[in-house]
Design an enzyme around this catalytic site. Structure first.
Site, mmCIF file in Angstrom:
data_model
loop_
_atom_site.group_PDB
_atom_site.id
_atom_site.type_symbol
_atom_site.label_atom_id
_atom_site.label_comp_id
_atom_site.label_asym_id
_atom_site.label_seq_id
_atom_site.Cartn_x
_atom_site.Cartn_y
_atom_site.Cartn_z
ATOM 1 N N LYS A 108 -7.406 -26.751 7.082
ATOM 2 C CA LYS A 108 -7.334 -27.303 5.731
ATOM 3 C C LYS A 108 -8.469 -28.284 5.465
ATOM 4 C CE LYS A 108 -3.646 -29.862 4.483
ATOM 5 N NZ LYS A 108 -3.848 -31.113 3.726
ATOM 6 N N SER A 109 -8.742 -29.162 6.429
ATOM 7 C CA SER A 109 -9.789 -30.172 6.230
ATOM 8 C C SER A 109 -11.151 -29.534 6.010
ATOM 9 C CB SER A 109 -9.843 -31.110 7.439
ATOM 10 O OG SER A 109 -8.665 -31.851 7.572
ATOM 11 N N LYS B 105 1.137 -41.646 3.566
ATOM 12 C CA LYS B 105 0.896 -40.214 3.479
ATOM 13 C C LYS B 105 1.760 -39.643 2.351
ATOM 14 C CE LYS B 105 -2.129 -39.369 6.767
ATOM 15 N NZ LYS B 105 -3.404 -38.649 6.522
ATOM 16 N N GLY C 232 -4.374 -35.395 -1.411
ATOM 17 C CA GLY C 232 -5.098 -36.655 -1.254
ATOM 18 C C GLY C 232 -6.555 -36.420 -0.921
ATOM 19 N N ASP D 223 -1.864 -36.448 11.770
ATOM 20 C CA ASP D 223 -0.883 -35.579 11.122
ATOM 21 C C ASP D 223 0.209 -35.109 12.079
ATOM 22 O OD1 ASP D 223 -1.978 -35.640 8.539
ATOM 23 O OD2 ASP D 223 -3.468 -34.143 9.086
ATOM 24 N N ARG E 163 4.560 -31.451 6.354
ATOM 25 C CA ARG E 163 4.570 -31.636 7.804
ATOM 26 C C ARG E 163 5.937 -32.113 8.298
ATOM 27 N NH1 ARG E 163 -0.456 -30.234 8.912
ATOM 28 N NH2 ARG E 163 -2.153 -30.973 7.585
ATOM 29 N N ARG F 22 5.820 -41.549 6.537
ATOM 30 C CA ARG F 22 6.176 -40.662 7.641
ATOM 31 C C ARG F 22 6.806 -41.395 8.821
ATOM 32 N NH1 ARG F 22 1.059 -36.425 7.493
ATOM 33 N NH2 ARG F 22 1.870 -35.146 5.785
ATOM 34 N N ARG G 128 -13.612 -29.317 2.490
ATOM 35 C CA ARG G 128 -14.998 -29.804 2.477
ATOM 36 C C ARG G 128 -15.974 -28.688 2.126
ATOM 37 N NH1 ARG G 128 -11.822 -33.000 5.126
ATOM 38 N NH2 ARG G 128 -12.342 -35.209 5.522
ATOM 39 N N ARG H 261 0.041 -42.822 -3.765
ATOM 40 C CA ARG H 261 -0.822 -43.076 -2.604
ATOM 41 C C ARG H 261 -1.991 -43.968 -3.017
ATOM 42 N NH1 ARG H 261 -1.689 -37.378 0.391
ATOM 43 N NH2 ARG H 261 -2.595 -38.771 1.951
#
Length: 433
Positions: A20-21, A341, A92, A314, A387, A345, A25, A120
């Site tokens: 995902k990250s 988050k 986010g 995470d 998550r 969490r 990007r 957030r």
């Protein structure tokens, strides 16, 4: 959803959803220079589609194939100026990195998000951007966020008060458009996808051993190389299956084509520290991509330090779950970033695991877990956090009676097929990817 206990060994080979990250990007960086960028194996999920909507609002054309996206940008100087409000959904990453990206544009834009994202904190990005001379407005530190570059702005020298890859990445993007050199200092190293991917494109970014990041401004966006990005499997998504393999006797699971970036596999290093067997096979010497095999062995408690947390931020709720089955105490500290988050969490993890019988204590910056303790069934809440929902599915598998999970729709944010694969495994099938 009712989740029933299941002790089938976790076996076979599985490629987790794409990272995902890195997908975020690759999408956002495609907007930086005029021309076309190919993204191979992008993650198609709610969060990454938010980043796609953002760049499309700037005028980036997206051609989506079966397992490849082709993104064509007009470049920052030709970005569209008619879209003033951009919806980031629950993402986010889209909002925070978007703040840095939009600093490169002279048109004012406002970023909005859903109810969860709107809680957030965004001042952590807004404040240093203002120091550069960029006009940024938040709503009592939260979204909506308005970003307006009213003219040339300077670089910055900034020591980050928290370890956050999102904040760092936003500042690096803005620094590319500054008039002078920028220096960003991290308290601890965080995911370095932004630095590595932008360097691959030709940006002049230098990292030092003492966590300083030097960013030189770009004089001409056309000098960036429009390299293709290959997106590997996501370690954070694979971690749920790795946890099951580590917890259930007889299990041995290989995660294929997964990112082996040192800043992404902190969870697997910790699994090894707890006693699980971890074998790594790299595809090549030039890429941090390969295959990672997790084999069950008895687990022991560990101490998780603040320096370790950014590399597994995470996965901390999963660590807490695994600690309930490990011999001895596990102490997690330096994880206060989890408070902001998709949900708190720390509180959510402690509340849910207590509901299932865990001996766990909440601390301001982490948790203490006393193990091993059998988990029983009960009713638990995902709090709309993808998550958290998947961690609780892992917990349900090793419980002694059914677990009722209030909502699983949030998994579409990062892992839309998770419960389909979960049911496949519960039926006794090995994975064959």
């Amino acid at each position: 959803m009712e989740l029933t206990p299941c002790r089938h060994p976790v076996e076979g080979t599985l490629r987790p959803p794409s990272d995902k990250s890195i997908t975020h990007r690759a999408i956002l960086f495609s907007a930086l220079a005029p021309g076309t960028v190919r993204v191979l194996h992008p993650l198609v999920a709610q969060d990454t589609l938010s980043s796609r909507r953002l760049v499309e609002s700037l005028g980036v054309k997206v051609e989506a194939g079966d397992d490849e996206w082709i993104l064509t940008s007009p470049g920052p100087s030709q970005w569209k100026s008619d879209t003033t409000v951009i919806d980031c959904g629950n993402s986010g990453t889209t909002m925070r990195l978007g703040m840095g990206l939009l600093a490169l544009s002279s048109s004012p834009r406002t970023l909005i998000g859903d109810a969860s994202l709107s809680k957030r904190p965004m001042e952590r990005v807004a404040r240093p951007l203002r120091q550069m001379g960029i006009d940024v407005e938040t709503s009592q530190v939260y979204a909506p966020v308005m970003v307006h570059n009213r003219g040339p702005y300077r670089g910055l020298s900034y020591s980050m008060p928290m370890a956050s890859a999102q904040v760092k990445s936003a500042l690096i993007l803005a620094a590319l458009g500054a008039t002078t050199l920028s220096e960003i200092v991290e308290p601890y190293p965080t995911r370095d996808h932004t630095e590595q991917m932008l360097k691959q494109m030709g940006a002049r970014i230098r990292m030092t051993a003492d966590h300083h990041i030097m960013v030189e401004p770009l004089q001409d966006w056309r000098t960036l190389d429009l390299v293709p990005f290959r997106v590997p499997g996501d370690p954070s998504s694979g971690a749920f299956w790795a946890a099951l393999a580590a917890l259930i006797p007889g299990s041995s699971l290989t995660l294929k084509e997964i990112s082996l970036s040192p800043r992404r596999i902190g969870f697997f290093r910790l699994l090894q520290q707890m006693g699980a067997r971890i074998d790594i096979e790299r595809e090549s010497d030039t890429e941090d991509i390969g295959h990672l095999t997790v084999t069950h062995q008895p687990l022991g408690g560990v101490t998780v330090t603040p320096e370790q947390v950014p590399d597994m931020i995470d996965e901390v709720p999963l660590v807490a779950l695994m600690a309930t089955q490990a011999f001895g105490d596990t102490v997690i500290s330096g994880a206060e970033e989890l408070r902001v988050k998709e949900t708190d969490r720390i509180q959510a993890t402690v509340t849910n695991l207590k509901q299932l019988g865990a001996h766990i204590e909440e601390r301001d910056d982490g948790m203490v877990i006393h193990g091993p303790t059998p988990l029983h069934g009960g009713s638990v809440r995902s709090f709309g956090d993808h998550r958290m929902a998947m961690m609780l599915a892992v917990a349900a598998a090793i419980a002694t009676s059914p677990v009722i999970l209030d909502d699983v729709s949030s998994v579409a944010i990062s892992y839309p097929t998770f419960f389909e694969q979960y049911q496949h495994w519960q039926q006794g099938y090995a994975f064959h990817d």
